[in-house]
Design a protein around this motif. Structure first.
Motif, PDB file in Angstrom:
ATOM      1  N   ILE A  29       0.836  -1.213   0.000  1.00 15.88           N
ATOM      2  CA  ILE A  29       0.000   0.000   0.000  1.00 15.88           C
ATOM      3  C   ILE A  29       0.863   1.252   0.000  1.00 15.88           C
ATOM      4  N   VAL A  30       0.370   2.270  -0.678  1.00 16.58           N
ATOM      5  CA  VAL A  30       0.969   3.601  -0.577  1.00 16.58           C
ATOM      6  C   VAL A  30      -0.124   4.541  -0.071  1.00 16.58           C
ATOM      7  N   LEU A  31       0.222   5.369   0.910  1.00 14.51           N
ATOM      8  CA  LEU A  31      -0.709   6.413   1.355  1.00 14.51           C
ATOM      9  C   LEU A  31      -0.227   7.726   0.765  1.00 14.51           C
ATOM     10  N   ARG A  32      -1.105   8.371   0.044  1.00 16.17           N
ATOM     11  CA  ARG A  32      -0.716   9.606  -0.657  1.00 16.17           C
ATOM     12  C   ARG A  32      -1.882  10.580  -0.637  1.00 16.17           C
ATOM     13  N   GLN A  33      -1.603  11.774  -1.121  1.00 13.34           N
ATOM     14  CA  GLN A  33      -2.638  12.797  -1.208  1.00 13.34           C
ATOM     15  C   GLN A  33      -3.772  12.366  -2.152  1.00 13.34           C
ATOM     16  N   LEU A  34      -4.995  12.713  -1.801  1.00 14.13           N
ATOM     17  CA  LEU A  34      -6.127  12.491  -2.715  1.00 14.13           C
ATOM     18  C   LEU A  34      -6.041  13.468  -3.883  1.00 14.13           C
ATOM     19  N   ARG A  35      -6.423  12.978  -5.068  1.00 12.72           N
ATOM     20  CA  ARG A  35      -6.416  13.844  -6.254  1.00 12.72           C
ATOM     21  C   ARG A  35      -7.812  13.867  -6.877  1.00 12.72           C
ATOM     22  N   ASP A  36      -8.061  14.874  -7.727  1.00 13.56           N
ATOM     23  CA  ASP A  36      -9.353  14.946  -8.433  1.00 13.56           C
ATOM     24  C   ASP A  36      -9.667  13.625  -9.123  1.00 13.56           C
ATOM     25  N   SER A  37      -8.620  13.013  -9.694  1.00 12.10           N
ATOM     26  CA  SER A  37      -8.833  11.795 -10.477  1.00 12.10           C
ATOM     27  C   SER A  37      -9.231  10.599  -9.605  1.00 12.10           C
ATOM     28  N   ASP A  38      -9.212  10.759  -8.273  1.00 12.89           N
ATOM     29  CA  ASP A  38      -9.646   9.667  -7.381  1.00 12.89           C
ATOM     30  C   ASP A  38     -11.147   9.705  -7.118  1.00 12.89           C
ATOM     31  N   ALA A  39     -11.846  10.712  -7.676  1.00 13.52           N
ATOM     32  CA  ALA A  39     -13.255  10.921  -7.298  1.00 13.52           C
ATOM     33  C   ALA A  39     -14.107   9.663  -7.532  1.00 13.52           C
ATOM     34  N   ASP A  41     -13.184   6.462  -7.598  1.00 16.59           N
ATOM     35  CA  ASP A  41     -12.851   5.425  -6.611  1.00 16.59           C
ATOM     36  C   ASP A  41     -13.376   5.808  -5.224  1.00 16.59           C
ATOM     37  N   LEU A  42     -13.338   7.099  -4.937  1.00 15.69           N
ATOM     38  CA  LEU A  42     -13.856   7.569  -3.647  1.00 15.69           C
ATOM     39  C   LEU A  42     -15.371   7.340  -3.586  1.00 15.69           C
ATOM     40  N   PHE A  43     -16.022   7.600  -4.717  1.00 15.85           N
ATOM     41  CA  PHE A  43     -17.479   7.399  -4.774  1.00 15.85           C
ATOM     42  C   PHE A  43     -17.822   5.912  -4.608  1.00 15.85           C
ATOM     43  N   ALA A  44     -16.978   5.044  -5.171  1.00 15.98           N
ATOM     44  CA  ALA A  44     -17.218   3.597  -5.026  1.00 15.98           C
ATOM     45  C   ALA A  44     -17.168   3.195  -3.543  1.00 15.98           C
ATOM     46  N   ILE A  45     -16.423   3.931  -2.749  1.00 12.16           N
ATOM     47  CA  ILE A  45     -16.326   3.625  -1.312  1.00 12.16           C
ATOM     48  C   ILE A  45     -17.494   4.265  -0.554  1.00 12.16           C
ATOM     49  N   LEU A  63     -20.995  11.926  -7.807  1.00 11.55           N
ATOM     50  CA  LEU A  63     -19.556  12.198  -7.884  1.00 11.55           C
ATOM     51  C   LEU A  63     -19.205  13.568  -7.310  1.00 11.55           C
ATOM     52  N   ASP A  64     -20.154  14.493  -7.390  1.00 10.92           N
ATOM     53  CA  ASP A  64     -19.898  15.828  -6.833  1.00 10.92           C
ATOM     54  C   ASP A  64     -19.646  15.761  -5.329  1.00 10.92           C
ATOM     55  N   ASP A  65     -20.382  14.878  -4.633  1.00 11.99           N
ATOM     56  CA  ASP A  65     -20.139  14.720  -3.187  1.00 11.99           C
ATOM     57  C   ASP A  65     -18.694  14.270  -2.955  1.00 11.99           C
ATOM     58  N   SER A  66     -18.222  13.366  -3.802  1.00 14.82           N
ATOM     59  CA  SER A  66     -16.860  12.851  -3.636  1.00 14.82           C
ATOM     60  C   SER A  66     -15.829  13.926  -3.978  1.00 14.82           C
ATOM     61  N   ARG A  67     -16.117  14.704  -5.020  1.00  8.48           N
ATOM     62  CA  ARG A  67     -15.196  15.807  -5.376  1.00  8.48           C
ATOM     63  C   ARG A  67     -15.133  16.821  -4.237  1.00  8.48           C
ATOM     64  N   ASP A  68     -16.294  17.121  -3.640  1.00  5.92           N
ATOM     65  CA  ASP A  68     -16.321  18.073  -2.521  1.00  5.92           C
ATOM     66  C   ASP A  68     -15.491  17.554  -1.356  1.00  5.92           C
ATOM     67  N   LEU A  69     -15.572  16.248  -1.132  1.00 10.01           N
ATOM     68  CA  LEU A  69     -14.799  15.670  -0.023  1.00 10.01           C
ATOM     69  C   LEU A  69     -13.301  15.843  -0.264  1.00 10.01           C
ATOM     70  N   ILE A  70     -12.882  15.640  -1.511  1.00 10.74           N
ATOM     71  CA  ILE A  70     -11.455  15.803  -1.835  1.00 10.74           C
ATOM     72  C   ILE A  70     -11.014  17.238  -1.537  1.00 10.74           C
ATOM     73  N   LEU A  71     -11.818  18.209  -1.973  1.00 18.96           N
ATOM     74  CA  LEU A  71     -11.469  19.619  -1.716  1.00 18.96           C
ATOM     75  C   LEU A  71     -11.423  19.896  -0.214  1.00 18.96           C
TER      76      LEU A  71
END
Ligand SMILES: CC(C)(COP(=O)(O)OP(=O)(O)OC[C@H]1O[C@@H](n2cnc3c(N)ncnc32)[C@H](O)[C@@H]1OP(=O)(O)O)[C@@H](O)C(=O)NCCC(=O)NCCS
Length: 202
Positions: A29-39, A41-45, A63-71
Motif C-alpha cells: 500500500i501507498v498512502l498519498r494525497q487524494l487527487r481529483d482523479s480519485d473521485a 474510486d472515492l465514490f465507489a467507497i 460524484l460531486d459529493d466525492s469531489r467536494d470531499l477531496i477539496l
C-alpha cells in the motif's frame, strides 16, 4: 513522561507541514494525497451503503459529493486539523480506501483515527497495513502521544483492527450519533504511544 520515551521522541524525525500530505510507503500500500482523479474510486467507497453502515455521515449521492470531499480534505490539511490519505495499491496506484487523522491537536499531542475501504478489498489485511503506517507516522514524525477512535458497538471488524494495534476500550458513549435515521451509541478507544512502542518491540 518516562525517560526512555523522551529519548525515543528526540530521535523521531519531525514532520514539517507543507502543501501536500506526506507519502507513506508500505509493502502493498501507498498512502498519498487524494487527487481529483480519485473521485470515482472515492465514490465507489462512500457511495456504498455497506461501507457507511457504521460511519458518521450518509452515503455520497453523486460524484460531486466525492469531489467536494477531496477539496475539503485539502482545506483541512492546510488548516492543520486533519490528514486524509488516499490508500492506493502500490503496484497499480488504484485507490482502495482512505485513512484519516482527524481532530489533530498538536498542543495536546493527540488525534482521532478513521478508515474506510472499498468493500471489494475487505478481509485481505489491507486495513491492518494502512493503520500501521498511519500509527507509525502519528507516533513518529508527528510526535503525537495519544490516538483515539470512536467505533459503533456492532462494528466487529473495526474493533479487531484497532485492538490488534493495542487500542483499549475506554468508554461507552450513549446516543452520540444521529445516522441514517437512527440514534447510535459509540465506543471510545485510546492508544498511548508507550503502549504501542512496547507492543511493537520498538
Ligand atoms: C473496518 C474495515 C476497514 C476493516 O477492513 P479489513 O480489510 O477487513 O481489515 P483487515 O483485513 O486488515 O482485518 C483486520 C482484522 O479484523 C478482522 N475482521 C475484519 N472484519 C471482521 C468482522 N466483520 N468481524 C470480525 N473480525 C473482522 C480480520 O479478520 C482481521 O483480524 P485478524 O488479523 O486477526 O485476522 C472495513 O471493514 C471497512 O472499511 N468498513 C467500513 C468502514 C468502517 O466501518 N470504518 C470504521 C469506522 S470506526
Amino acid at each position: 513522561m518516562q525517560e526512555g520515551e523522551e529519548g525515543k521522541m528526540k530521535s523521531a524525525a519531525a514532520f514539517e507541514w507543507g502543501d501536500e500530505l506526506p507519502r507513506l510507503d508500505g509493502e502493498r500500500i501507498v498512502l498519498r494525497q487524494l487527487r481529483d482523479s480519485d473521485a470515482e474510486d472515492l465514490f465507489a467507497i462512500f457511495g456504498d451503503d455497506e461501507v457507511i453502515r457504521y460511519w458518521s455521515s450518509p452515503a455520497h449521492e453523486s460524484l460531486d459529493d466525492s469531489r467536494d470531499l477531496i477539496l475539503d480534505t485539502l482545506r483541512q490539511f492546510k488548516a492543520r486539523t486533519m490528514f486524509e490519505w488516499c490508500a492506493a495499491l502500490r503496484d497499480s496506484d488504484r485507490m482502495i480506501g482512505t485513512c484519516t487523522l482527524l481532530n489533530v491537536d498538536i498542543a495536546h499531542r493527540r488525534a482521532e483515527i478513521g478508515y474506510a475501504l472499498n468493500r471489494g478489498f475487505w478481509g485481505r489485511g489491507y486495513a491492518t497495513e494502512i493503520v500501521e503506517l498511519v500509527i507509525a507516522f502519528a507516533f513518529g514524525p508527528l510526535n503525537l502521544h495519544r490516538l483515539e477512535a470512536d467505533v459503533h458497538p456492532d462494528n466487529a471488524g473495526s474493533f479487531r483492527l484497532l485492538e490488534k494495534q493495542g487500542f483499549k476500550r475506554e468508554g461507552y458513549l450513549r446516543e452520540r450519533w444521529h445516522h441514517l435515521g437512527r440514534i447510535e451509541d459509540g465506543v471510545y478507544l485510546g492508544l498511548l504511544r508507550p503502549e504501542w512502542l512496547e507492543l511493537k518491540g520498538k
